[in-house]
Design a protein around this motif. Structure first.
Motif, mmCIF file in Angstrom:
data_model
loop_
_atom_site.group_PDB
_atom_site.id
_atom_site.type_symbol
_atom_site.label_atom_id
_atom_site.label_comp_id
_atom_site.label_asym_id
_atom_site.label_seq_id
_atom_site.Cartn_x
_atom_site.Cartn_y
_atom_site.Cartn_z
ATOM 1 N N UNK A 126 0.830 -1.205 0.000
ATOM 2 C CA UNK A 126 0.000 0.000 0.000
ATOM 3 C C UNK A 126 0.863 1.253 0.000
ATOM 4 N N UNK A 127 1.933 1.239 0.799
ATOM 5 C CA UNK A 127 2.793 2.420 0.869
ATOM 6 C C UNK A 127 3.516 2.652 -0.457
ATOM 7 N N UNK A 128 3.927 1.551 -1.087
ATOM 8 C CA UNK A 128 4.557 1.705 -2.401
ATOM 9 C C UNK A 128 3.560 2.309 -3.380
ATOM 10 N N UNK A 129 2.306 1.858 -3.291
ATOM 11 C CA UNK A 129 1.272 2.413 -4.170
ATOM 12 C C UNK A 129 1.103 3.900 -3.952
ATOM 13 N N UNK A 130 1.091 4.298 -2.694
ATOM 14 C CA UNK A 130 0.956 5.725 -2.396
ATOM 15 C C UNK A 130 2.218 6.476 -2.804
ATOM 16 N N UNK A 131 3.343 5.735 -2.802
ATOM 17 C CA UNK A 131 4.595 6.352 -3.238
ATOM 18 C C UNK A 131 4.496 6.851 -4.669
ATOM 19 N N UNK A 132 3.722 6.127 -5.505
ATOM 20 C CA UNK A 132 3.514 6.555 -6.890
ATOM 21 C C UNK A 132 2.876 7.943 -6.925
ATOM 22 N N UNK A 133 2.005 8.207 -5.955
ATOM 23 C CA UNK A 133 1.320 9.494 -5.911
ATOM 24 C C UNK A 133 2.170 10.548 -5.208
ATOM 25 N N UNK A 134 3.357 10.159 -4.767
ATOM 26 C CA UNK A 134 4.242 11.171 -4.204
ATOM 27 C C UNK A 134 4.388 11.109 -2.696
ATOM 28 N N UNK A 135 3.962 10.016 -2.102
ATOM 29 C CA UNK A 135 4.120 9.908 -0.653
ATOM 30 C C UNK A 135 5.532 9.438 -0.326
ATOM 31 N N UNK A 136 6.078 9.956 0.738
ATOM 32 C CA UNK A 136 7.394 9.520 1.177
ATOM 33 C C UNK A 136 7.199 8.139 1.805
ATOM 34 N N UNK A 137 7.816 7.104 1.204
ATOM 35 C CA UNK A 137 7.427 5.736 1.542
ATOM 36 C C UNK A 137 7.929 5.266 2.902
ATOM 37 N N UNK A 138 9.226 5.425 3.161
ATOM 38 C CA UNK A 138 9.820 4.681 4.285
ATOM 39 C C UNK A 138 9.243 5.087 5.647
ATOM 40 N N UNK A 139 9.149 6.381 5.935
ATOM 41 C CA UNK A 139 8.639 6.760 7.256
ATOM 42 C C UNK A 139 7.170 6.405 7.404
ATOM 43 N N UNK A 140 6.416 6.578 6.324
ATOM 44 C CA UNK A 140 4.995 6.252 6.408
ATOM 45 C C UNK A 140 4.797 4.759 6.617
ATOM 46 N N UNK A 141 5.617 3.959 5.923
ATOM 47 C CA UNK A 141 5.514 2.512 6.085
ATOM 48 C C UNK A 141 5.857 2.118 7.520
ATOM 49 N N UNK A 142 6.944 2.707 8.019
ATOM 50 C CA UNK A 142 7.353 2.403 9.396
ATOM 51 C C UNK A 142 6.218 2.741 10.374
ATOM 52 N N UNK A 143 5.574 3.881 10.140
ATOM 53 C CA UNK A 143 4.493 4.292 11.036
ATOM 54 C C UNK A 143 3.350 3.285 11.020
#
Lengths: 256, 276, 301, 307
Positions: A126-143
């Motif tokens: 899911x985080x990788x998917x949001x990464x496509x839209x410009x989300x910073x992946x690693x911290x969000x995934x960790x959270x």
């Protein structure tokens, strides 16, 4: 003559034994929950882009702060936790495990670990998917991962302690968490969502406190540590509880 | 002097019984009335009703020189307001969630179909309770303020003399929406708690989806995905008050929800499958 | 009571009952067969919930598959195998409820509930919620529910399931009481051959949707000429056991019971043998087919 | 060797088992555990299998306290009552997991699995998911679970429940075979006829106490308050009756159609005289059947006398 299995052997056996459960209905529900949000977001943003409407960075942030963190991760934990040690109690198969010579305290974690890994996997997707839209992946995934870890452990413990564990879990995640957000002071420390926001940054359209207080700030690593340790403590407490409680065939407890 | 040994005579033939659907409905109602949670909800509703009545009278009185004045459409629709409907959703999910699921848990349904109860009777009986309960709760919220308003200020009161004509159909549609939704949710679950969870999950989940979609698409019409928004929209529409949801979106959303949940309920309670 | 001619019932393409020819009169009929033999299909057919795909059937004079067959449910009582009780309601209230569902007016249904609960022997506890009942009491409520509308045909599915020896014996007495006092036909499905042996007048054996055997108990359990069972007061010594062949051929031994085919059909011979051997007989009974033998023969030919 | 020394079990305030002492020798054989509902059978089984610790007193199995004691658990196999199974799993997979939890691994595990499945006749069907198995198949898998680690003591709680008659017969055959291989099997059951087919040795519990222990005939001999009833079928039952009233030791007599039922205080003195009379042709005779020497009668007399 068979020997007493070590905790690691028991953990591996249970993890492997219950693996098929992850790719059955309940497992796919867990997987689908984060994907619904992400796929929905992707479709919408593509539509908007085709219309020529520019979508700012607000969309993935909104999906994260309105969809994933406060709704989907708790629901994932609510769906997954009853399939852990609680399931063995409900379908009365726990005695089969207790009749084996392995260590008892490892059971709650061993039954929850598969669900943690599986849910974590899909949160990553899911985080990788949001990464496509410009989300910073690693911290969000960790959270998300740490929130899921802590919530799953917490709900598993509740399920072991109370017959209506899921109900108490719903109250904790959907009443306590959102309510306390509007209250002042250090009470926020005792919510999951506060630590998620400390890790991933505050929601852009975040809630204004009713009592309009300055938000409490917690450091990144402090929050990560809080979630990690809270989860560990919950697993340990669940293991300890099972270890000291004699459980008979009816699933009920007997007093020593 | 004869000895009358105890025995079991054949069943009495005199007297026609009620239709099975009504028997079923009455059995459920008795059970609901016995629950402690039912009393809690009763108290909560009484409180909301009191607050409503107070608002109806004191708000306009304070505003314009202590007189009861006619109010607009939004005010009429507000008689079936947000707080009331939210409480009602909770109550209906709690009661309705158990309607079918409890039979599944106790495995009563196979027995019903072994007695002269048809599939239609079963759905009618359960539906009657699921739909009737919210309707009966909504009714005093319409009739009481209306009646008091008529008594105190006649046609000049804050509640339109014609308000029930707008609000009762709205209450009926809302009750159907709530009842059928929980009936479907309940038939998905195997315990009353599970039915409650499915019903709340359905309502809240669709609600979140509606919020997300309308926010992202920038079109409030997507709120029609949410049953809660639909329930709030109906009184406004039927009273002619402006709202986020239009006629078409509301009607379509309601129709989709009704047919989906009814279909679920029909499929999950078929006699053939029930009799294991 | 029941007459089937080449009855066939299918679920889609799966055949559940096939070519069943059966005629059953009043009394208790035991239904035997492995799991999945077609017992639950038979039940659904009797209740008119399934229509025969081929062949014909009459239950209590009503042709199956006809529009009339919806009325069958008013005349057939069903006691399910599993707990099918409304846990939070008293036995009285729920039996009255079932009575009303069967078309009785409320006051009649209430009187009837008391009568039926008396009949099954559930006394003061009838006013308490069912959740606190013992297994035996639960079975009684289930039976009361099946009797409330005076059915002409009763289907009892494993009525002794989970009961202890005492409870089982009382439940079987109740089944016989239903036959003798109410004149209803009873279909008794049970995995316990002892139960069937004690209650049943007729026997039906099903396997994979086919009728394997049917008939009266005595007819199926033929008496075996020259076979008898012997038991002795004290266990035989190996020498005595070997000497048994003077009497006939030993076919089986189980827990001190000797199954013997005598050389000559004379019941006194074993006594003379025992006198000579210094053993004492406590049992000498002619041997009938045991029910398990009847069953195995029907299933495996 | 199982030893209980004033072992008791309470669930909160509720009595499961009163302080009970007995010892049961091991070695190949089958012991039936009987008793009405609530007699304490499942309490006793749970104490023996180490699921629950005794509330008082001591339980020893193979010389050690069994409660969650790995050294004892590896030597016990248990099949609890009820149709319990892990939803969504396949039989062999679950068994493999159970084997691992007993410390088996690799080829040892696979051969143990194959042996256990062969013993319960499930070799070709164990790969099915539990939900598509019949009750009987699931019971076999549970039994395989108890046999997997080749325990010396096998404890079965209502093992025949839910099985169809054929499966019951097969299971009994399996159990007799295991007993012949030197395993001790403790079977609790409500179906007296089936216990009687399996074994002569019983433990009878009533109201949380051990009421009787031993072989059925030994226990019956101790129940001397109840005269033994013998039904004699004869072409001339009156002649039998005339002969019997002349004999001493007759406690009662009841005529039936084509038979007479004699109540006898001491079968040990009466039967030899009866045998002699039949041999000498003192009256016409066709059959002799004792009505209350079997397990059923012993059980009912015991429960009646002490309830």
């Amino acid at each position: 003559m068979p020997l007493r299995p070590s905790p690691m052997t028991a953990l591996a056996a249970l993890l492997q034994g219950y693996l098929p459960r992850l790719v059955q209905l309940r497992g796919w529900v867990v997987a689908a929950l984060p994907m619904v949000v992400v796929l929905g977001g992707l479709v919408v943003s593509i539509l908007l882009r085709l219309n020529g409407t520019p979508s700012g960075g607000a969309t993935p942030m909104a999906l994260f702060h309105l969809g994933l963190a406060p709704v989907m991760v708790p629901i994932m934990a609510l769906v997954a936790a009853p399939a852990g040690i609680r399931e063995d109690m409900e379908q009365r198969t726990l005695p089969f495990l207790l009749l084996r010579p392995g260590p008892v305290w490892v059971l709650p974690f061993a039954r929850g670990a598969g669900w943690f890994l599986w849910g974590g996997l899909w949160l990553g997707v899911a985080c990788l998917g949001l990464g496509v839209l410009g989300l910073e992946v690693s911290t969000h995934f960790l959270a998300l991962l740490l929130a899921y870890w802590a919530e799953l452990a917490f709900l598993s413990l509740l399920g072991l302690l109370f017959r209506r564990g899921t109900l108490w879990g719903v109250l904790a995640l959907f009443l306590w968490d959102p309510l306390v957000r509007f209250l002042p002071g250090r009470l926020q420390w005792f919510t999951f969502i506060h630590h998620v926001e400390a890790l991933a940054g505050r929601s852009p359209q975040g809630g204004e406190g009713i009592l309009a207080q300055a938000p409490v700030e917690t450091g990144f690593w402090a929050s990560a540590l809080v979630l990690l340790v809270f989860g560990l403590l919950c697993w340990a407490a669940a293991g300890w509880k099972l270890h000291v409680t004699p459980i008979g065939l009816s699933g009920g407890e007997a007093e020593g | 002097m004869p000895i009358h040994a105890p025995t079991l005579p054949p069943r009495p033939l005199q007297g026609e019984g009620l239709a099975p659907a009504l028997v079923l409905a009455r059995f459920e109602v008795r059970r609901i009335l016995r629950q402690r949670l039912g009393r809690f909800f009763g108290f909560a509703f009484a409180l909301v009703l009191l607050v409503d009545l107070a608002l109806v009278y004191f708000k306009p009185m304070a505003g314009v020189a202590g007189q009861l004045l006619p109010q607009g459409a939004a005010f009429q629709a507000g008689l079936l307001g947000k707080v009331l409907l939210f409480l009602l959703w909770l109550q209906v999910a709690q009661v309705g969630g158990g309607l079918v699921a409890r039979d599944t848990l106790y495995r009563i349904r196979p027995l019903m179909y072994a007695h002269p109860v048809r599939h239609l009777d079963y759905l009618l009986g359960k539906g009657l309770v699921a739909v009737g309960l919210p309707f009966l709760i909504l009714l005093p919220f319409i009739l009481l303020p209306w009646g008091v308003s008529l008594l105190m200020a006649g046609a000049q009161g804050p509640v339109w003399p014609t308000a029930p004509l707008h609000l009762i159909p709205a209450a009926l549609v809302v009750s159907f929406l709530m009842g059928i939704l929980t009936l479907g949710a309940s038939s998905l679950a195997s315990t009353p708690g599970g039915g409650f969870a499915w019903a709340l999950g359905g309502v809240l989940g669709c609600g979140v989806l509606g919020t997300l979609l309308s926010g992202l698409m920038g079109n409030p019409g997507w709120y029609a995905v949410s049953p809660m928004a639909l329930a709030q929209a109906w009184p406004r529409i039927l009273c002619g008050a402006s709202g986020e949801l239009g006629w078409i979106a509301t009607g379509l959303g309601t129709l989709v929800h009704l047919s989906f949940w009814l279909g679920v309920a029909v499929l999950r309670t078929r006699p053939r499958e029930a009799l294991a | 009571m029941i007459r089937f001619e080449q009855l066939e019932v299918r679920y889609g393409s799966r055949v559940a009952l096939q070519g069943v020819d059966l005629e059953l009169g009043p009394g208790v009929t035991g239904i035997l067969g492995p799991n999945g033999a077609g017992k639950s299909t038979l039940l659904k057919t009797l209740l008119g919930l399934l229509k025969p795909n081929a062949g014909q059937g009459w239950v209590l004079g009503i042709p199956l598959g006809s529009p009339e067959s919806v009325r069958l449910r008013e005349q057939v009582g069903y006691m399910p195998e599993y707990d099918a009780l409304v846990e939070d309601v008293s036995a009285f209230e729920q039996v009255a409820f079932w009575g009303e569902l069967s078309g009785m007016a409320a006051p009649q249904a209430r009187d009837r509930a008391h009568e039926v609960l008396h009949f099954v022997g559930l006394d003061e506890s009838r006013y308490r919620a069912v959740s606190g009942y013992s297994t035996g009491m639960r079975q009684r409520v289930k039976l009361a529910q099946a009797l409330v509308h005076s059915p002409g045909l009763l289907f009892l599915d494993e009525p002794t399931n989970g009961l202890d020896p005492d409870g089982r014996s009382r439940m079987l007495d109740l089944v016989l009481k239903v036959r003798d006092q109410l004149g209803a036909s009873v279909l008794l499905s049970s995995h316990l051959l002892e139960d069937v042996e004690r209650c049943a007048d007729h026997l039906v054996i099903l396997d994979q949707g086919c009728l394997k055997a049917s008939g009266s108990m005595n007819g199926l359990r033929s008496r075996l000429a020259r076979r008898c069972e012997l038991r002795f007061l004290d266990p035989l010594t190996p020498g005595q056991e070997a000497a048994l062949q003077e009497l006939g051929s030993l076919l089986a031994t189980r827990n001190g019971l000797y199954d013997l085919e005598l050389l000559e059909p004379d019941p006194v011979a074993p006594f003379r043998w025992a006198q000579a051997q210094g053993a004492v007989l406590v049992q000498l009974t002619p041997r009938h087919d045991r029910l398990d033998e009847v069953l195995l023969r029907a299933l495996h030919g | 060797m199982i030893t209980l020394d004033r072992a008791s079990l309470r669930y909160g305030d509720i009595l499961g088992l009163s302080p009970t002492s007995f010892s049961l020798p091991m070695g190949g054989g089958i012991t039936g555990l009987l008793g009405p509902n609530g007699a304490g059978k499942s309490s006793l089984l749970q104490l023996l299998c180490g699921l629950l610790p005794p509330s008082g007193g001591e339980v020893r199995v193979f010389g050690e306290a069994p409660y969650r004691n790995p050294a004892v658990l590896v030597r016990i196999g248990m099949v609890p009552e009820g149709d319990r199974f892990p939803a969504g799993l396949r039989g062999d997979r679950w068994l493999r997991m159970m084997g691992r939890l007993s410390g088996l691994a690799g080829t040892e595990l696979e051969s143990a699995l194959a042996r256990a499945l062969a013993m319960v006749g499930m070799v070709d069907r164990a790969h099915l998911p539990f939900s598509s198995m019949s009750k009987g198949m699931r019971q076999r898998v549970r039994l395989a679970q108890g046999l997997l680690h080749q325990p010396e003591l096998l404890v079965l709680d209502e093992p025949f429940n839910g099985l169809d008659p054929e499966a019951r017969l097969e299971l009994m055959e399996t159990l007799r075979g295991l007993a012949g291989q030197g395993k001790h099997i403790l079977v609790s059951s409500h179906i007296l006829g089936e216990v009687a087919q399996l074994t002569d040795r019983i433990l009878l519990l009533l109201r949380g106490r051990l009421l009787a222990e031993g072989s059925v005939s030994e226990i019956r001999a101790l129940l001397d308050r109840h005269p033994v009833e013998l039904r004699v079928h004869s072409g001339d039952p009156r002649a039998v009756a005339r002969w019997a009233v002349e004999e001493s030791g007759l406690a009662g007599l009841r005529m039936e159609e084509g038979a007479v039922v004699l109540s006898v205080r001491s079968p040990r003195t009466f039967l030899p005289r009866f045998q002699e009379a039949v041999s000498q042709g003192a009256f016409p005779f066709t059959a002799l059947s004792p009505l209350d020497l079997d397990l059923d009668a012993v059980f009912h007399y015991l429960v009646q006398d002490h309830a």
